[in-house]
Design an enzyme around this catalytic site. Structure first.
Site, short mmCIF file in Angstrom:
data_model
loop_
_atom_site.label_atom_id
_atom_site.label_comp_id
_atom_site.label_asym_id
_atom_site.label_seq_id
_atom_site.Cartn_x
_atom_site.Cartn_y
_atom_site.Cartn_z
N ASP A 11 16.49 51.36 70.57
CA ASP A 11 15.08 51.68 70.43
C ASP A 11 15.00 52.99 69.64
O ASP A 11 15.97 53.75 69.59
CB ASP A 11 14.45 51.84 71.82
CG ASP A 11 13.02 52.31 71.75
OD1 ASP A 11 12.25 51.76 70.94
OD2 ASP A 11 12.65 53.24 72.51
N LEU A 12 13.85 53.24 69.03
CA LEU A 12 13.71 54.47 68.22
C LEU A 12 12.99 55.59 68.98
O LEU A 12 13.60 56.63 69.31
CB LEU A 12 12.93 54.14 66.94
CG LEU A 12 12.58 55.33 66.04
CD1 LEU A 12 13.83 55.94 65.42
CD2 LEU A 12 11.61 54.88 64.93
N THR A 19 9.90 61.18 69.39
CA THR A 19 8.58 60.80 68.87
C THR A 19 7.71 60.15 69.94
O THR A 19 6.51 60.01 69.75
CB THR A 19 8.73 59.85 67.66
OG1 THR A 19 9.86 59.01 67.91
CG2 THR A 19 8.95 60.61 66.38
N LYS A 47 4.38 53.26 76.60
CA LYS A 47 5.69 53.41 75.94
C LYS A 47 6.25 52.05 75.54
O LYS A 47 6.31 51.13 76.36
CB LYS A 47 6.67 54.12 76.87
CG LYS A 47 6.46 55.62 76.93
CD LYS A 47 7.59 56.29 77.70
CE LYS A 47 7.37 57.79 77.77
NZ LYS A 47 8.34 58.42 78.68
N SER A 118 12.56 48.39 67.18
CA SER A 118 11.41 49.27 67.41
C SER A 118 10.10 48.51 67.31
O SER A 118 9.96 47.58 66.51
CB SER A 118 11.41 50.40 66.39
OG SER A 118 10.24 51.18 66.53
N LYS A 149 7.23 44.08 72.63
CA LYS A 149 7.81 44.32 73.96
C LYS A 149 6.67 44.32 74.98
O LYS A 149 5.58 44.79 74.64
CB LYS A 149 8.52 45.69 73.98
CG LYS A 149 9.61 45.80 72.93
CD LYS A 149 10.10 47.25 72.81
CE LYS A 149 11.00 47.40 71.59
NZ LYS A 149 11.44 48.80 71.35
N ASP A 174 14.02 53.62 76.33
CA ASP A 174 13.43 54.60 77.26
C ASP A 174 12.19 54.06 77.95
O ASP A 174 11.65 54.73 78.84
CB ASP A 174 13.04 55.89 76.52
CG ASP A 174 11.86 55.65 75.58
OD1 ASP A 174 11.89 54.63 74.86
OD2 ASP A 174 10.92 56.46 75.60
C1 BG6 Z 1 6.80 52.25 69.94
C2 BG6 Z 1 6.31 53.41 70.77
O1 BG6 Z 1 8.08 52.50 69.49
O2 BG6 Z 1 5.95 52.04 68.82
C3 BG6 Z 1 4.84 53.21 71.15
O3 BG6 Z 1 7.10 53.48 71.94
C4 BG6 Z 1 4.00 52.96 69.90
O4 BG6 Z 1 4.40 54.36 71.83
C5 BG6 Z 1 4.59 51.79 69.14
O5 BG6 Z 1 2.65 52.69 70.26
C6 BG6 Z 1 3.81 51.48 67.86
O6 BG6 Z 1 4.01 52.53 66.94
P1 BG6 Z 1 3.24 52.68 65.55
O7 BG6 Z 1 4.01 53.77 64.87
O8 BG6 Z 1 3.33 51.38 64.86
O9 BG6 Z 1 1.84 53.03 65.89
MG MG Z 2 10.89 54.03 73.14
#
Ligand code: BG6
Ligand code: MG
Length: 225
Positions: A11-12, A19, A47, A118, A149, A174
């Site tokens: 995961d990122l 972040t 999350k 991610s 997810k 996480d």
């Molecule tokens: C996930 C995060 O990796 O990406 C979330 O854990 C986030 O909190 C999701 O909402 C979407 O991210 P983005 O950058 O596409 O808005």
């Molecule tokens: Mg995460």
């Protein structure tokens, strides 16, 4: 489960770099503007969850916001992303969480494949800012999956692209939603964070410093015995 894994899917946000905190701050700012404040406890539910689904979770708990038109939802989600992009604009390799680059190096040297799993549309951009893109054999981001997810698709998509069986994969997460996704894919789940949020991880550590490559392999093969 084999003795030796064939791939590790990372995961990122919250595993490779912090972040997850910036996502929280950006959602908090938007939620305050909407008159629907959120706290860290509620944020655990966000999350790992995609952008529009996260917004829906915030709107759902506020009766006055439930009927928000689709067009405004999209504007609000874009606004949150603007706040998030401001926060990550200064990201550099010094923001890689402790132990992660060592782990990626050991992973690479072992020949075990490496993928990113991610939910973020910003994943490739963040990896690039951290200078880590070259470690990855394959990147799954929000654009590559239909079901975010906790659905397993993020992780199965990575394994399919790498051509490895699901049982030969380890996923590192996480978020509660992410651990559920790894388990649902039939992979070995490594949770990073407090036990109260990640009771369903096959193996759990408190922080990224404890993510040691040989220990992860040991825990993986112990489960297969
Ligand atoms: C996930 C995060 O990796 O990406 C979330 O854990 C986030 O909190 C999701 O909402 C979407 O991210 P983005 O950058 O596409 O808005
Ligand atoms: Mg995460």
């Amino acid at each position: 489960m084999a003795q030796q894994p064939e791939a590790i899917i990372y995961d990122l946000d919250g595993v490779i770099t912090d972040t997850a905190e910036f996502h929280f701050l950006a959602w908090k700012k938007l939620a305050d503007e909407l008159g629907a404040p959120i706290d860290r406890q509620f944020n655990e539910q966000l999350k790992g969850v995609g952008r529009m689904d996260s917004l829906e979770l915030i709107l759902k708990r506020n009766p006055g916001l439930k009927g928000m038109p689709q067009e405004e939802k999209e504007q609000r989600a874009a606004e949150k992303n603007g706040y998030y992009l401001d926060l990550i604009s200064q990201l550099t390799p010094s923001d890689i969480l402790p132990g992660i680059e060592e782990l990626l190096k050991a992973n690479r040297a072992s020949g075990v494949k490496i993928a990113l799993g991610s939910a973020s549309k910003n994943a490739a951009f963040v990896l690039d800012k951290l200078g880590l893109t070259h470690y990855f054999d394959y990147i799954v981001d929000a654009a590559k999956v239909k079901n975010g997810k906790p659905h397993p698709e993020t992780f199965t998509t990575a394994a399919d692209a790498l051509g490895v069986p699901y049982a030969a994969c380890i996923g590192i997460e996480d978020s509660a939603a992410g651990v559920e996704a790894i388990n649902g894919a039939g992979m070995f789940s490594v949770g990073v964070g407090p036990a109260e949020h990640l009771p369903h991880a096959d193996w759990r550590v408190d922080n990224t410093e404890q993510l040691e490559f040989t220990e992860i392999l040991k825990q993986y093969s112990a489960k297969g015995e």
